[in-house]
Design a protein around this motif. Structure first.
Motif, short mmCIF file in Angstrom:
data_model
loop_
_atom_site.label_atom_id
_atom_site.label_comp_id
_atom_site.label_asym_id
_atom_site.label_seq_id
_atom_site.Cartn_x
_atom_site.Cartn_y
_atom_site.Cartn_z
N MET A 1 0.84 -1.18 0.00
CA MET A 1 0.00 0.00 0.00
C MET A 1 0.88 1.24 0.00
SD MET A 1 -2.80 1.08 2.77
CE MET A 1 -3.26 2.76 2.88
N VAL A 2 0.52 2.20 -0.76
CA VAL A 2 1.25 3.44 -0.84
C VAL A 2 0.62 4.43 0.13
CG1 VAL A 2 1.91 5.33 -2.34
CG2 VAL A 2 1.82 3.02 -3.24
N ALA A 3 1.41 4.98 1.02
CA ALA A 3 0.92 6.01 1.93
C ALA A 3 1.03 7.34 1.21
CB ALA A 3 1.74 6.02 3.21
N ALA A 4 -0.09 7.88 0.77
CA ALA A 4 -0.06 9.05 -0.10
C ALA A 4 -0.64 10.27 0.58
CB ALA A 4 -0.85 8.75 -1.37
N GLY A 5 -0.46 11.42 -0.06
CA GLY A 5 -0.97 12.67 0.46
C GLY A 5 -2.43 12.88 0.16
N ARG A 6 -2.98 13.95 0.66
CA ARG A 6 -4.40 14.23 0.50
C ARG A 6 -4.74 14.59 -0.94
NH1 ARG A 6 -7.24 16.54 5.61
NH2 ARG A 6 -8.87 16.65 4.06
N GLY A 7 -3.77 14.90 -1.76
CA GLY A 7 -4.03 15.33 -3.12
C GLY A 7 -4.59 14.25 -4.01
N ASP A 50 -2.55 6.65 14.28
CA ASP A 50 -1.14 6.40 14.59
C ASP A 50 -0.30 6.31 13.32
OD1 ASP A 50 -1.59 6.36 17.33
OD2 ASP A 50 -2.03 4.21 17.33
N ARG A 51 -0.85 5.65 12.32
CA ARG A 51 -0.12 5.54 11.05
C ARG A 51 0.03 6.91 10.38
NH1 ARG A 51 -0.81 0.83 6.69
NH2 ARG A 51 0.44 1.77 5.08
N TYR A 52 -0.98 7.76 10.52
CA TYR A 52 -0.92 9.10 9.95
C TYR A 52 0.16 9.91 10.64
CZ TYR A 52 -2.56 13.63 8.29
OH TYR A 52 -2.64 14.86 7.71
N LYS A 53 0.30 9.78 11.96
CA LYS A 53 1.33 10.51 12.70
C LYS A 53 2.73 10.06 12.27
CE LYS A 53 -1.32 11.47 16.85
NZ LYS A 53 -1.47 11.19 18.29
N ALA A 57 5.66 12.30 10.38
CA ALA A 57 7.02 12.45 10.90
C ALA A 57 8.05 12.13 9.82
CB ALA A 57 7.22 11.55 12.11
N VAL A 58 7.81 11.08 9.05
CA VAL A 58 8.74 10.71 7.98
C VAL A 58 8.76 11.80 6.90
CG1 VAL A 58 9.12 9.07 6.10
CG2 VAL A 58 8.59 8.25 8.39
N GLU A 59 7.58 12.30 6.55
CA GLU A 59 7.49 13.33 5.51
C GLU A 59 8.22 14.60 5.94
OE1 GLU A 59 3.84 15.49 3.31
OE2 GLU A 59 3.72 13.32 3.54
N GLU A 66 15.70 17.66 2.37
CA GLU A 66 15.71 18.29 1.06
C GLU A 66 15.97 19.78 1.11
OE1 GLU A 66 12.13 17.11 -0.92
OE2 GLU A 66 13.00 15.21 -1.54
N GLN A 67 16.04 20.36 2.31
CA GLN A 67 16.44 21.76 2.41
C GLN A 67 17.91 21.93 2.07
OE1 GLN A 67 15.31 23.15 6.27
NE2 GLN A 67 13.14 23.29 5.74
N SER A 68 18.66 20.84 2.16
CA SER A 68 20.05 20.85 1.74
C SER A 68 20.08 20.76 0.21
CB SER A 68 20.79 19.67 2.35
OG SER A 68 22.08 19.57 1.80
N ARG A 69 20.73 21.69 -0.43
CA ARG A 69 20.71 21.75 -1.89
C ARG A 69 21.31 20.49 -2.52
NH1 ARG A 69 22.52 26.72 -5.59
NH2 ARG A 69 20.45 27.30 -5.04
N ALA A 70 22.38 19.98 -1.93
CA ALA A 70 23.03 18.79 -2.50
C ALA A 70 22.12 17.57 -2.45
CB ALA A 70 24.33 18.51 -1.76
N VAL A 71 21.30 17.47 -1.42
CA VAL A 71 20.39 16.33 -1.31
C VAL A 71 19.21 16.52 -2.26
CG1 VAL A 71 18.87 15.05 0.25
CG2 VAL A 71 21.08 15.86 1.06
N ALA A 72 18.70 17.75 -2.36
CA ALA A 72 17.52 18.01 -3.17
C ALA A 72 17.81 17.84 -4.67
CB ALA A 72 16.99 19.40 -2.89
#
Length: 97
Positions: A1-7, A50-53, A57-59, A66-72
């Protein structure tokens, strides 16, 4: 199962086995439309708080990385070099907190 966003909207159940709980809550407009249809509206999807929390946290952790330019941008050609870059970014985040 893919844990996806509300979009994902109403098609968020496609491709999932019915035994898996949903990770995201139902949108209020979707819930109102389902209730308006009455018996034809179908059953409300389950929601695991609980799964949503945990997903949240992972997101957030990935967004901090990804705020690090080299990682993004991932300019590194080799996987082990990128792993070192991501590790260095994670250590920097850990030291800041």
């Amino acid at each position: 199962m893919v844990a996806a966003g509300r979009g994902q909207g109403k098609d968020r159940r496609d491709g999932c086995e019915p035994t898996h709980p949903h990770t995201i809550p139902e949108k209020t407009d979707s819930q109102a439309a389902r209730l308006r249809k009455g018996a034809r509206g179908g059953r409300a999807p389950g929601f695991d708080e609980d799964r949503y929390k945990k997903r949240n946290a992972v997101e957030r952790a990935i967004n901090r990385l990804e705020q690090s330019r080299a990682v993004a941008t991932r300019y590194d050609k080799r996987g082990y070099v990128f792993l070192g870059t991501a590790t260095a970014a994670a250590v920097a985040i850990w030291l800041r907190t």
